[in-house]
Design a protein around this motif. Sequence first.
Motif, PDB file in Angstrom:
ATOM      1  N   LEU A 112       0.814  -1.211   0.000  1.00  0.00           N
ATOM      2  CA  LEU A 112       0.000   0.000   0.000  1.00  0.00           C
ATOM      3  C   LEU A 112       0.851   1.265   0.000  1.00  0.00           C
ATOM      4  CD1 LEU A 112      -2.666  -1.065   2.655  1.00  0.00           C
ATOM      5  CD2 LEU A 112      -2.775  -1.323   0.168  1.00  0.00           C
ATOM      6  N   HIS A 113       0.381   2.245  -0.750  1.00  0.00           N
ATOM      7  CA  HIS A 113       0.974   3.576  -0.676  1.00  0.00           C
ATOM      8  C   HIS A 113       0.112   4.393   0.287  1.00  0.00           C
ATOM      9  CE1 HIS A 113       3.449   2.624  -4.205  1.00  0.00           C
ATOM     10  NE2 HIS A 113       2.399   1.974  -4.633  1.00  0.00           N
ATOM     11  N   SER A 114       0.445   5.659   0.457  1.00  0.00           N
ATOM     12  CA  SER A 114      -0.413   6.513   1.264  1.00  0.00           C
ATOM     13  C   SER A 114      -1.822   6.507   0.652  1.00  0.00           C
ATOM     14  CB  SER A 114       0.156   7.936   1.266  1.00  0.00           C
ATOM     15  OG  SER A 114      -0.878   8.863   1.443  1.00  0.00           O
ATOM     16  N   PRO A 115      -2.886   6.545   1.495  1.00  0.00           N
ATOM     17  CA  PRO A 115      -4.249   6.531   0.943  1.00  0.00           C
ATOM     18  C   PRO A 115      -4.472   7.665  -0.065  1.00  0.00           C
ATOM     19  CG  PRO A 115      -4.306   6.396   3.352  1.00  0.00           C
ATOM     20  CD  PRO A 115      -2.872   6.587   2.960  1.00  0.00           C
ATOM     21  N   ALA A 116      -3.772   8.782   0.089  1.00  0.00           N
ATOM     22  CA  ALA A 116      -3.954   9.922  -0.810  1.00  0.00           C
ATOM     23  C   ALA A 116      -3.487   9.610  -2.231  1.00  0.00           C
ATOM     24  CB  ALA A 116      -3.194  11.139  -0.280  1.00  0.00           C
ATOM     25  N   VAL A 117      -2.667   8.549  -2.372  1.00  0.00           N
ATOM     26  CA  VAL A 117      -2.108   8.205  -3.681  1.00  0.00           C
ATOM     27  C   VAL A 117      -3.017   7.231  -4.440  1.00  0.00           C
ATOM     28  CG1 VAL A 117      -0.088   7.171  -4.811  1.00  0.00           C
ATOM     29  CG2 VAL A 117       0.230   8.652  -2.845  1.00  0.00           C
ATOM     30  N   CYS A 118      -3.974   6.656  -3.733  1.00  0.00           N
ATOM     31  CA  CYS A 118      -4.885   5.688  -4.357  1.00  0.00           C
ATOM     32  C   CYS A 118      -5.922   6.468  -5.184  1.00  0.00           C
ATOM     33  CB  CYS A 118      -5.547   4.850  -3.258  1.00  0.00           C
ATOM     34  SG  CYS A 118      -6.677   3.630  -3.885  1.00  0.00           S
ATOM     35  N   GLY A 119      -5.657   6.589  -6.485  1.00  0.00           N
ATOM     36  CA  GLY A 119      -6.482   7.464  -7.335  1.00  0.00           C
ATOM     37  C   GLY A 119      -5.826   8.837  -7.398  1.00  0.00           C
TER      38      GLY A 119
END
Length: 356
Positions: free
Chosen positions: A52-59
């Motif tokens: 996982l990356h930071s949630p902000a990077v998902c999309g």
Amino acid sequence: MADVTAGLITGKETLEFRRFPRTSPQPGCITVDVSLCGICGTDISSFRSGHLHSPAVCGHEWVGTVADVGAEVDDLREGDRVVIAVAAPCGRCPECRSGLGEHCRTASAVARGRDPLAPPHGGFAPSITVSATRVVPAHPELSDEEAAQVEPATVAFHGVRRARVVPGDTVVVQGAGPIGLLAAQFARAAGAGQVLLVEPSEARRKVGLELGASMALTPDEAADAVQAETGGLGADVVFECAGVPSLLQTAVDLTRTGGVVCLLSFLAQPAKINAARWLSKEITVVGANAYTHDDFDRSMAFLADGRVKVKDLHTRTVELGDLEATLRTLAAGASDDIKVLVDPRRHTAGITDSTA
Ligand SMILES: [Zn+2]
Ligand SMILES: [Zn+2]
């Protein structure tokens, strides 16, 4: 205010829809109603591997309309159409103080979702709040479908810029995913004499030829073809866009003595190389990590005047509720899709809220 439901990859082959309170933007921030958000290769590999990356990077490839403007934002107003970008250099970090603004670590941390103002989710949501420095106005000539692909286009643009492709160069692009197909077009626009695309998928090779590649080769054909096309010299510049560790050495093998290998794909696994070959060929390796703020306006101009085409990369648009099924298909490699866009405004029947 209504809550925002966002799609987030939370583990291996797991996508969850979570609800976040919609609040007014803090000073320096804006809230954007997302029109379209592209699915990136990093989203797909994250879903596949559970890394996982930071949630902000998902999309992180989106276009939208400014819906709310926080205090201290004076260059944007409600209704402006914007695309996600990267902040301008901060001027204060060690890199900026050393005159290396294009490597600003603050802007990079913000883009990777590692700053206090990072949103708790990415663009797989009907709305998102980000620092106003992170967006640029969408070029008026671009449709939403095109504008949603400005971010990946700018990745490729940055790589071609970093690799310093000059007129007449023979360029090889390994991998005809979105980044490879964009790198091939920007290399051509930069004056490359010929662009040879190497790609196992026949469908993608076909698109590559339609978009102006001189030749589209299978991996088995590549070595002989590059030799034949360059009189035994090798390519001036090779862009690695496939993300396959063993292709790092292949890239060097295809490059001429004194040539350039540009890393545009993110190789998450260690790669085995023949370092002696790198040394004896005096290869220059260029890393291309994302982009700079000014890359966005520059790359958008190529999309707007048609020198680089993103329309043909867009294979379909799905509803937010279909995101998990779509990621599953893409992660399995079971489709000829190139760039899939998600429309978070559209029907969301498939969404089950998993907010605890
Ligand atoms: Zn991306
Ligand atoms: Zn800085």
